[in-house]
Design an enzyme around this catalytic site. Structure first.
Site, PDB file in Angstrom:
ATOM      1  N   LEU A 143      -0.337   2.697  -1.589  1.00  0.00           N
ATOM      2  CA  LEU A 143      -0.118   1.271  -1.353  1.00  0.00           C
ATOM      3  C   LEU A 143       0.880   0.774  -2.387  1.00  0.00           C
ATOM      4  O   LEU A 143       0.568   0.718  -3.586  1.00  0.00           O
ATOM      5  CB  LEU A 143      -1.435   0.494  -1.492  1.00  0.00           C
ATOM      6  CG  LEU A 143      -2.517   0.734  -0.435  1.00  0.00           C
ATOM      7  CD1 LEU A 143      -3.856   0.164  -0.888  1.00  0.00           C
ATOM      8  CD2 LEU A 143      -2.110   0.132   0.900  1.00  0.00           C
ATOM      9  N   SER A 144       2.058   0.466  -1.917  1.00  0.00           N
ATOM     10  CA  SER A 144       3.109   0.006  -2.818  1.00  0.00           C
ATOM     11  C   SER A 144       2.666  -1.274  -3.523  1.00  0.00           C
ATOM     12  O   SER A 144       2.159  -2.191  -2.888  1.00  0.00           O
ATOM     13  CB  SER A 144       4.354  -0.245  -1.957  1.00  0.00           C
ATOM     14  OG  SER A 144       5.432  -0.465  -2.757  1.00  0.00           O
TER      15      SER A 144
ATOM     16  N   CYS B 160       6.709   3.653   6.790  1.00  0.00           N
ATOM     17  CA  CYS B 160       6.919   2.305   6.241  1.00  0.00           C
ATOM     18  C   CYS B 160       7.739   1.447   7.215  1.00  0.00           C
ATOM     19  O   CYS B 160       8.793   1.870   7.678  1.00  0.00           O
ATOM     20  CB  CYS B 160       7.623   2.397   4.888  1.00  0.00           C
ATOM     21  SG  CYS B 160       7.907   0.774   4.171  1.00  0.00           S
TER      22      CYS B 160
ATOM     23  N   LYS C 136       3.152  11.318   6.292  1.00  0.00           N
ATOM     24  CA  LYS C 136       2.360  10.157   6.721  1.00  0.00           C
ATOM     25  C   LYS C 136       3.235   9.321   7.643  1.00  0.00           C
ATOM     26  O   LYS C 136       4.352   8.942   7.264  1.00  0.00           O
ATOM     27  CB  LYS C 136       1.905   9.346   5.510  1.00  0.00           C
ATOM     28  CG  LYS C 136       1.083   8.120   5.864  1.00  0.00           C
ATOM     29  CD  LYS C 136       0.413   7.534   4.622  1.00  0.00           C
ATOM     30  CE  LYS C 136      -0.364   6.269   4.922  1.00  0.00           C
ATOM     31  NZ  LYS C 136       0.503   5.103   5.137  1.00  0.00           N
TER      32      LYS C 136
ATOM     33  N   ASN D 268      -5.834   7.032   9.921  1.00  0.00           N
ATOM     34  CA  ASN D 268      -5.593   5.856   9.077  1.00  0.00           C
ATOM     35  C   ASN D 268      -5.411   4.618   9.958  1.00  0.00           C
ATOM     36  O   ASN D 268      -4.821   4.704  11.026  1.00  0.00           O
ATOM     37  CB  ASN D 268      -4.336   6.117   8.223  1.00  0.00           C
ATOM     38  CG  ASN D 268      -3.890   4.906   7.417  1.00  0.00           C
ATOM     39  OD1 ASN D 268      -2.744   4.485   7.523  1.00  0.00           O
ATOM     40  ND2 ASN D 268      -4.774   4.360   6.614  1.00  0.00           N
TER      41      ASN D 268
ATOM     42  N   ARG E 153      -6.011  -1.099   3.322  1.00  0.00           N
ATOM     43  CA  ARG E 153      -6.213  -2.494   2.900  1.00  0.00           C
ATOM     44  C   ARG E 153      -7.667  -2.782   2.551  1.00  0.00           C
ATOM     45  O   ARG E 153      -7.947  -3.713   1.794  1.00  0.00           O
ATOM     46  CB  ARG E 153      -5.727  -3.448   4.013  1.00  0.00           C
ATOM     47  CG  ARG E 153      -4.215  -3.565   4.070  1.00  0.00           C
ATOM     48  CD  ARG E 153      -3.782  -4.338   5.280  1.00  0.00           C
ATOM     49  NE  ARG E 153      -4.181  -3.645   6.506  1.00  0.00           N
ATOM     50  CZ  ARG E 153      -4.101  -4.171   7.731  1.00  0.00           C
ATOM     51  NH1 ARG E 153      -3.653  -5.398   7.882  1.00  0.00           N
ATOM     52  NH2 ARG E 153      -4.474  -3.466   8.780  1.00  0.00           N
TER      53      ARG E 153
END
Ligand SMILES: Cc1cc2nc3c(=O)[nH]c(=O)nc-3n(C[C@H](O)[C@H](O)[C@H](O)COP(=O)(O)O)c2cc1C
Length: 352
Positions: A32-33, A115, A154, A215, A240
């Site tokens: 998680l950036s 992303c 991913k 995910n 999240r």
């Protein structure tokens, strides 16, 4: 009441095998950036010592031009298993970056092909690789040839509803040498909206021989179990649901291993965790850590009367002492007055 079927328990009882590398947990903490720095991972690992964790995504082109590795690539020597996630579209830069990541201590290299952010996709990275499968394949081949550790991918189920290509894409990644695939069950066009479509994860799982990690929308033990049942996936990755809740990966892992639910933290325990997080961020990053801590602190302050007032105050802290004083006062108040659940304390969708 969530329960663990004997067949699921048996299926997940063995270690997760990523190539030759074994992980003693089927629950992973996602990259998680802006969140999964060394400090956050340390907190997650308190409750999930066996789980695989990921750094924030690192730009491979950026790495080519700098002398010193960025702080987001830093790994604590005690934190294993750990993967460094890279993004870019150039196979040569990614191979070079992967070698630096291995030298830093990465157990696996993960390539970000999911992303959705414009800044990344317009430069050919992240989910735009779903539209350039030949480039994605070249990337995996190049990185696999460059490093001795497993290379993983991913990604998402497709660019848009009209361009769902998860099955062909995943097969190509496997053929190119990827040793595990994590699939976020949304398209790029969905961003983080709408339900994750686990049915696509099931379809991809049914055709791959490498492990598939599911995910998307894993916000509870119950969701993790349902997802594993519905998809047949080899593991689940929490995202999240861990914001302000570094307990989640451990809760799911504990349930999958024992079939019993771990007692969730009380609001006081969550605030104590927030306190540690704030202190550790300050020690690790100084004033910048305090600015970064603001969002984390507001995510923790949940599930009790007057939580929203506390969130407003924590959102603007300037110093460590200010943040600690607010948290300590809230803990003292909750300890003396008790706490009433005014809003849900469990992990939930946070808009980011
Ligand atoms: C704030 C934020 C940062 C993220 N950063 C990354 C990242 O660096 N690399 C990555 O592969 N995915 C990243 N993601 C995507 C998540 O890892 C995950 O795939 C996505 O949130 C779906 O899972 P969820 O529905 O459980 O949140 C990010 C998501 C959020 C919300």
């Amino acid at each position: 009441m969530v329960s663990l079927s004997p067949s699921l328990q048996a299926r997940l009882a063995t270690p997760l095998k990523i190539g030759q590398f074994e992980v003693n947990s089927r629950v992973l903490q996602s990259p998680l950036s802006g969140v999964t720095d060394l400090v956050f991972r340390r907190l997650v690992r308190r409750y999930a010592p066996d789980s695989m964790m990921y750094t924030e995504m690192v730009n491979a082109t950026g790495l080519h031009y700098v002398q010193h590795l960025p702080k987001i690539m830093e790994i604590d020597p005690n934190e294993r298993p750990i993967s460094i996630q890279l993004f870019d579209c150039r196979p040569d830069f990614l191979a070079e970056a992967a070698q630096k990541a291995v030298a830093e201590g990465a157990d696996t290299i993960d390539i970000n092909m999911g992303c959705p952010v414009n800044k990344i996709t317009k430069n050919g990275g992240g989910s735009s690789l779903l539209r350039q499968p030949e480039v994605a394949e070249a990337i995996v081949r190049s990185v696999v040839a460059a490093v001795p550790v497993p290379v993983t991918v991913k990604t998402r189920i497709g660019w848009s509803d009209k361009e769902i290509n998860a099955i062909e894409f995943a097969q190509r990644m496997q053929d190119a040498g990827a040793q595990m695939l994590t699939l976020h069950g949304r398209t790029r066009a969905q961003g983080y909206n709408g339900p994750a479509r686990w049915e696509w994860i099931a379809k991809v799982k049914s055709v791959l021989s490498i492990p598939v990690i599911a995910n998307g929308d894993i916000f509870s033990v119950d969701a993790a179990v349902r997802c594993l049942e519905e998809t047949g996936a080899d593991g689940v990755m929490c995202s999240r649901g861990t914001l302000g809740y570094p307990f989640l990966v451990g809760e799911v892992d504990y349930f999958l291993k024992t079939g019993t639910l771990r007692q969730p933290p009380s609001p006081i325990e969550r605030l104590e965790c927030a306190r540690d997080h704030l202190q550790m961020l300050w020690e690790y990053k100084g004033d910048r850590g305090i600015r970064q801590a603001r969002k984390h602190m507001t995510w923790y302050a949940k599930g009790f009367t007057s939580a929203s007032e506390l969130r407003g105050q924590l959102a603007v802290i300037e110093t460590l002492d200010q943040g600690l004083a607010l948290i300590d006062a809230a803990i003292a108040r909750l300890s003396s007055e008790g706490w009433q659940v005014e809003e849900s304390a469990s992990p939930q969708l946070i808009s980011v």
